[in-house]
Enzyme design. Structure first.
Site, PDB file in Angstrom:
ATOM      1  CG  ASP A   8     -11.209 -16.501 -12.712  1.00  0.00           C
ATOM      2  OD1 ASP A   8     -10.211 -17.313 -12.634  1.00  0.00           O
ATOM      3  OD2 ASP A   8     -11.941 -16.603 -12.974  1.00  0.00           O
TER       4      ASP A   8
ATOM      5  CG  ASP B  41      -1.838   1.061   1.512  1.00  0.00           C
ATOM      6  OD1 ASP B  41      -1.694   1.900   0.594  1.00  0.00           O
ATOM      7  OD2 ASP B  41      -2.642   1.927   2.517  1.00  0.00           O
TER       8      ASP B  41
ATOM      9  CG  ASN C 196      -3.113   5.170  -0.886  1.00  0.00           C
ATOM     10  OD1 ASN C 196      -3.099   4.130  -0.179  1.00  0.00           O
ATOM     11  ND2 ASN C 196      -3.680   5.120  -1.986  1.00  0.00           N
TER      12      ASN C 196
ATOM     13  CD  GLU D  85      -8.987 -21.280 -11.602  1.00  0.00           C
ATOM     14  OE1 GLU D  85      -8.695 -21.315 -10.491  1.00  0.00           O
ATOM     15  OE2 GLU D  85      -9.283 -20.091 -12.446  1.00  0.00           O
TER      16      GLU D  85
ATOM     17  CG  ASP E 143      -1.226   1.687  -3.471  1.00  0.00           C
ATOM     18  OD1 ASP E 143      -0.508   1.954  -3.489  1.00  0.00           O
ATOM     19  OD2 ASP E 143      -1.552   2.334  -2.694  1.00  0.00           O
TER      20      ASP E 143
ATOM     21  CG  ASP F  62      -6.067 -13.378 -13.342  1.00  0.00           C
ATOM     22  OD1 ASP F  62      -7.226 -14.355 -13.825  1.00  0.00           O
ATOM     23  OD2 ASP F  62      -5.279 -13.236 -12.208  1.00  0.00           O
TER      24      ASP F  62
ATOM     25  CG  HIS G 136      -5.687 -16.270  -6.137  1.00  0.00           C
ATOM     26  ND1 HIS G 136      -4.872 -17.012  -7.087  1.00  0.00           N
ATOM     27  CD2 HIS G 136      -6.501 -16.098  -6.637  1.00  0.00           C
ATOM     28  CE1 HIS G 136      -5.853 -16.939  -7.988  1.00  0.00           C
ATOM     29  NE2 HIS G 136      -6.786 -15.947  -7.942  1.00  0.00           N
ATOM     30  CG  ASP G 137      -8.427 -19.381  -6.020  1.00  0.00           C
ATOM     31  OD1 ASP G 137      -8.953 -17.962  -5.663  1.00  0.00           O
ATOM     32  OD2 ASP G 137      -8.441 -19.271  -6.933  1.00  0.00           O
TER      33      ASP G 137
END
Length: 559
Positions: free
Chosen positions: A199, A21, A23, A256, A29, A98, A329-330
């Site tokens: 995906d 991050d 900010n 995927e 971000d 993605d 991430h899964d």
């Protein structure tokens, strides 16, 4: 097989919301990613895979897209994204994005129009169906629990959503939908990206008459993947996408593909007639002889894993190309699931990396994996953000399951294990943000963080850096033919890679106890060079030697 840049690459996956991050709003971000590109470059990877950064209301953390051609407000602007692309390319790395085209957000303008009226021009962009006797059209169960059908009062019909109710499935039968998707793909490729991670790409085609699924468990909704994975028109859609878009660019495409078999992988990735460069199969991470499903007791074991990996290595040899991964991430954190995140944390994290990176295929490193980041055990369901986890918990509590057993399963398998913020240093919030993080930081960050590991030559980070550099130094790691040895050992996963007169020997102890490695094949080799290992050498390589807990070692052998 042909040589391709993506076969010789190592890919680093960034989950933007949890990376860095810039900010202070608690959300990772694009400028945060830009600030850490030197860190990624230093690791030695070739490709950055960016999980979705498109405009989204974030019901499923960016996998519910409301505008395919704009950037999520929390992540920054298109100018920030264009700077990121320049900075990645300026470091001689490539960027893939993605591609999420099975579904959109229900806040996408197409769906807003589609649900407004049965006569709207966009009605057929999605899959609408009348109910059956006041109930959903069939008994299919959503991946995220409950029915795949959501009733919409405005038009009195149901729409299909394989995932969240806020992720309505696109109707790929509609030629206009397909044209829109191809045009969008060309938009990003013309901007200069180097490919797509696709995906849930094998769910685009559904069996058109939507039959009820067989009843295999209690409850009103039943698993129905046989009706929407590898559906009847999938091949024609993928062929058309290749013709209209993919064949025009030198790009990496990785699909995927849950449930994929080696034969399907060879078909999809054939270098002349196939559609994608490689695919993510799930067999090795679901190396579970039981049938209880994701949230039941996990009986994953090394022999089943070894069998799955060996099958894919052998059957794709000369015919297709493997992806090499244990986390994303899964998935939960690999050291917590497949290793030992306590007594042998460092050793087992390095061992898992060794086992994977010495195989044939393209390795994928998920952010924090190179630090040995671990699972998290939040105390309350309210601390979790994953829609799948929260939906499962609510449905299970309503069905009479007890809180403690559910939380145990969540601690082990929730996708949020892989989504806690990146641990950069030992300052507040692990250096991820100066604000309030969107999801809690793993309390292990004072002990496990990038700053500490960059300064420790014996760290997991530096070990991964060495694994990656070895792939460039020794062609046998890229191209050697895989062969399993010791195929009956309960704890040792050992294999060779052969190329001309060289043999690469890879030994991995998947146990927290010492194990005896016995292999008479070593006697054929006079020259035995140790390339890497997660312990200091305790002696020469021999036909009978003891492996320490979670020990891994790689040797280059010559006659």
């Amino acid at each position: 097989m042909k040589t391709n840049w993506w076969k010789e690459s190592v890919v680093y996956q960034i989950y933007p919301r949890s990376f860095k991050d810039s900010n202070g709003d608690g959300i990772g971000d694009l400028q945060g990613i830009i600030s850490k590109l030197d860190y990624i470059e230093n690791l030695g990877v070739d490709v950055v895979w960016l999980s979705p950064v498109y405009k989204s209301p974030n019901d499923d953390n960016g996998y519910d897209i409301s505008d395919y051609r704009d950037i999520m407000d929390e992540f920054g602007t298109m100018a920030d994204w264009e700077q990121l692309l320049r900075e990645v390319h300026g470091r001689r790395m490539k960027l893939i994005m993605d591609l999420v085209v099975n579904h959109t957000s229900d806040e996408h303008q197409w769906f807003i129009e589609s649900r407004s009226s049965k006569n709207n021009a966009y009605r057929d962009y999605y899959m609408w169906h009348p109910g059956k006797d006041g109930q959903p059209p069939n008994n299919w169960e959503s991946v995220f629990s409950g029915s795949v059908w959501q009733f919409d009062e405005n038009t009195g019909e149901y729409y299909l959503h394989l995932y969240s109710t806020k992720q309505p499935d696109l109707n790929w039968e509609n030629e206009d939908v397909r044209k829109e998707i191809y045009d969008m793909m060309n938009f990003w490729l013309e901007k200069g990206i180097d490919g797509f991670r696709m995906d849930t790409i094998t769910t685009l085609s559904k069996v058109p008459d939507f039959p009820d699924a067989p009843i295999v468990k209690e409850g009103p909704y039943q698993p129905a993947t046989q009706y929407y994975i590898n559906g009847p028109r999938l091949q024609s859609y993928l062929d058309e996408m290749k013709q209209e878009v993919i064949s025009k660019y030198d790009i990496l495409t990785v699909g995927e593909t849950p449930g994929a078999t080696p034969d399907e992988a060879i078909h999809y990735t054939n270098e002349e007639t196939g559609f994608m460069s490689m695919l993510f199969q799930w067999e090795h991470i679901e190396a579970d002889p039981g049938t209880g499903g994701k949230w039941e007791e996990d009986t994953w074991n090394m022999p089943e894993f070894r069998s799955a990996m060996t099958k894919w290595q052998n059957e794709l040899e000369g015919k297709g190309w493997n992806t090499l991964y244990l986390s994303n991430h899964d998935q939960p954190r690999q050291v917590s699931r497949f290793g030992d995140d306590r007594g042998y944390w460092k050793e087992s994290a390095k061992m898992l990396g060794t086992c994977l990176h010495m195989m044939k295929g393209t390795p994928f490193v998920y952010q924090g994996e190179e630090l040995g980041m671990t699972n998290v055990a939040f105390g309350s369901i309210d601390d979790y953000r994953c829609v799948e986890t929260r939906n499962m918990y609510r449905a299970a509590i309503a069905a009479g399951k007890d809180h403690e057993s559910l939380m145990k399963a969540i601690h082990h398998k929730s996708r949020d294990n892989g989504r806690t913020p990146m641990q950069w240093d030992d300052s507040v919030n692990g250096g991820f943000t100066t604000g309030n993080p969107w999801i809690g930081v793993n309390p292990a960050y004072p002990q496990i963080n990038a700053e500490q590991q960059l300064n420790d030559p014996d760290s997991i980070y530096h070990y991964y850096k060495k694994l990656i550099s070895l792939r460039r130094e020794y062609p046998i790691i890229l191209w050697g033919i895989y062969e399993l040895i010791l195929n009956d050992h309960k704890h040792i996963y050992a294999y060779t890679r052969r190329m001309e007169e060289q043999t690469l020997l890879v030994i991995n102890n998947f146990s927290g106890e010492a194990q005896r490695f016995v292999w008479d094949g070593i006697s054929a080799y006079f020259n035995r060079q140790r390339l890497i290992g997660n312990y200091s050498p305790s002696g020469e390589l021999s036909e009978n030697m003891e492996l320490r807990p979670y020990e891994a070692a790689v040797y280059l052998l010559h006659p």
